[in-house]
Motif scaffolding. Structure first.
Motif, PDB file in Angstrom:
ATOM      1  N   ALA A   1      -7.035  -9.279  24.673  1.00 30.46           N
ATOM      2  CA  ALA A   1      -8.419  -9.006  24.264  1.00 30.46           C
ATOM      3  C   ALA A   1      -8.515  -7.679  23.513  1.00 30.46           C
ATOM      4  N   VAL A   2      -7.849  -6.660  24.027  1.00 35.92           N
ATOM      5  CA  VAL A   2      -7.856  -5.347  23.362  1.00 35.92           C
ATOM      6  C   VAL A   2      -7.188  -5.454  21.991  1.00 35.92           C
ATOM      7  N   GLY A   3      -6.088  -6.174  21.914  1.00 36.80           N
ATOM      8  CA  GLY A   3      -5.396  -6.355  20.640  1.00 36.80           C
ATOM      9  C   GLY A   3      -6.237  -7.108  19.623  1.00 36.80           C
ATOM     10  N   VAL A   4      -6.984  -8.103  20.067  1.00 33.29           N
ATOM     11  CA  VAL A   4      -7.861  -8.851  19.169  1.00 33.29           C
ATOM     12  C   VAL A   4      -8.956  -7.939  18.623  1.00 33.29           C
ATOM     13  N   ILE A   5      -9.526  -7.098  19.475  1.00 32.03           N
ATOM     14  CA  ILE A   5     -10.539  -6.139  19.015  1.00 32.03           C
ATOM     15  C   ILE A   5      -9.940  -5.220  17.947  1.00 32.03           C
ATOM     16  N   GLY A   6      -8.742  -4.713  18.212  1.00 29.34           N
ATOM     17  CA  GLY A   6      -8.068  -3.847  17.241  1.00 29.34           C
ATOM     18  C   GLY A   6      -7.773  -4.568  15.937  1.00 29.34           C
ATOM     19  N   PHE A   7      -7.305  -5.803  16.032  1.00 28.76           N
ATOM     20  CA  PHE A   7      -6.980  -6.590  14.839  1.00 28.76           C
ATOM     21  C   PHE A   7      -8.220  -6.832  13.987  1.00 28.76           C
ATOM     22  N   ARG A   8      -9.302  -7.230  14.640  1.00 25.41           N
ATOM     23  CA  ARG A   8     -10.548  -7.473  13.902  1.00 25.41           C
ATOM     24  C   ARG A   8     -11.066  -6.198  13.249  1.00 25.41           C
ATOM     25  N   SER A   9     -10.918  -5.090  13.932  1.00 26.06           N
ATOM     26  CA  SER A   9     -11.379  -3.822  13.385  1.00 26.06           C
ATOM     27  C   SER A   9     -10.529  -3.396  12.188  1.00 26.06           C
ATOM     28  N   VAL A  10      -9.219  -3.538  12.282  1.00 23.72           N
ATOM     29  CA  VAL A  10      -8.336  -3.203  11.159  1.00 23.72           C
ATOM     30  C   VAL A  10      -8.673  -4.084   9.960  1.00 23.72           C
ATOM     31  N   ARG A  11      -8.885  -5.363  10.212  1.00 23.28           N
ATOM     32  CA  ARG A  11      -9.218  -6.293   9.139  1.00 23.28           C
ATOM     33  C   ARG A  11     -10.557  -5.929   8.482  1.00 23.28           C
ATOM     34  N   ALA A  12     -11.548  -5.562   9.300  1.00 22.29           N
ATOM     35  CA  ALA A  12     -12.851  -5.171   8.768  1.00 22.29           C
ATOM     36  C   ALA A  12     -12.749  -3.885   7.945  1.00 22.29           C
ATOM     37  N   LEU A  13     -11.956  -2.926   8.422  1.00 25.61           N
ATOM     38  CA  LEU A  13     -11.775  -1.683   7.674  1.00 25.61           C
ATOM     39  C   LEU A  13     -11.117  -1.943   6.325  1.00 25.61           C
ATOM     40  N   ARG A  14     -10.133  -2.833   6.294  1.00 20.69           N
ATOM     41  CA  ARG A  14      -9.470  -3.159   5.027  1.00 20.69           C
ATOM     42  C   ARG A  14     -10.435  -3.863   4.072  1.00 20.69           C
ATOM     43  N   ARG A  15     -11.232  -4.778   4.603  1.00 16.62           N
ATOM     44  CA  ARG A  15     -12.210  -5.478   3.775  1.00 16.62           C
ATOM     45  C   ARG A  15     -13.223  -4.486   3.195  1.00 16.62           C
ATOM     46  N   GLU A  16     -13.682  -3.564   4.033  1.00 19.92           N
ATOM     47  CA  GLU A  16     -14.634  -2.544   3.599  1.00 19.92           C
ATOM     48  C   GLU A  16     -14.030  -1.656   2.511  1.00 19.92           C
ATOM     49  N   GLN A  17     -12.789  -1.273   2.681  1.00 16.47           N
ATOM     50  CA  GLN A  17     -12.106  -0.431   1.694  1.00 16.47           C
ATOM     51  C   GLN A  17     -11.961  -1.180   0.367  1.00 16.47           C
ATOM     52  N   ARG A  18     -11.620  -2.462   0.435  1.00 13.92           N
ATOM     53  CA  ARG A  18     -11.475  -3.263  -0.777  1.00 13.92           C
ATOM     54  C   ARG A  18     -12.815  -3.398  -1.507  1.00 13.92           C
ATOM     55  N   GLU A  19     -13.890  -3.625  -0.749  1.00 12.39           N
ATOM     56  CA  GLU A  19     -15.221  -3.754  -1.358  1.00 12.39           C
ATOM     57  C   GLU A  19     -15.656  -2.451  -2.019  1.00 12.39           C
ATOM     58  N   GLU A  20     -15.379  -1.318  -1.388  1.00  8.98           N
ATOM     59  CA  GLU A  20     -15.714  -0.021  -1.978  1.00  8.98           C
ATOM     60  C   GLU A  20     -14.939   0.200  -3.275  1.00  8.98           C
ATOM     61  N   ARG A  21     -13.665  -0.175  -3.278  1.00 11.88           N
ATOM     62  CA  ARG A  21     -12.835  -0.016  -4.468  1.00 11.88           C
ATOM     63  C   ARG A  21     -13.371  -0.891  -5.605  1.00 11.88           C
ATOM     64  N   GLU A  22     -13.735  -2.136  -5.292  1.00 13.28           N
ATOM     65  CA  GLU A  22     -14.267  -3.036  -6.312  1.00 13.28           C
ATOM     66  C   GLU A  22     -15.605  -2.519  -6.857  1.00 13.28           C
ATOM     67  N   GLU A  23     -16.416  -1.949  -5.985  1.00 14.22           N
ATOM     68  CA  GLU A  23     -17.704  -1.398  -6.403  1.00 14.22           C
ATOM     69  C   GLU A  23     -17.502  -0.212  -7.351  1.00 14.22           C
TER      70      GLU A  23
END
Length: 94
Positions: A64-86
């Motif tokens: 459960a802790v690992g899934v939370i971490g994985f989802r958070s890492v994935r969200a941070l990467r998505r956010e970084q990609r969106e900022e770069r595209e913007e």
């Protein structure tokens, strides 16, 4: 709630560590030759059941802790990609 990058990676690493540790622990428990996990007839003892339960609960919590971490890492990467595209869209093209 938003987690920062170091916390996200720590949670993910903790989840992976839990998989490694608790699977190894159960394998060792199952192959125990000291007489703690199994009696002379080969039946599981209380020691076996308590430690198997501990391992299963810890494995599930670590997952459960690992899934939370994985989802958070994935969200941070998505956010970084969106900022770069913007930023790329806002720059004028020559």
């Amino acid at each position: 709630m938003k987690l920062n990058r170091p916390v996200s990676w720590f949670l993910l690493a903790f989840g992976v560590w839990s998989w490694f540790i608790w699977i190894t622990f159960v394998k060792n428990l199952w192959q125990d030759g000291s007489g703690l996990a199994f009696d002379d007839a080969g039946d599981p003892t209380g020691y076996f059941w308590v430690h198997l339960t501990l391992a299963i609960v810890s494995f599930l919590l670590g997952t459960a802790v690992g899934v939370i971490g994985f989802r958070s890492v994935r969200a941070l990467r998505r956010e970084q990609r969106e900022e770069r595209e913007e930023r790329e869209q806002q720059q004028p093209t020559p």
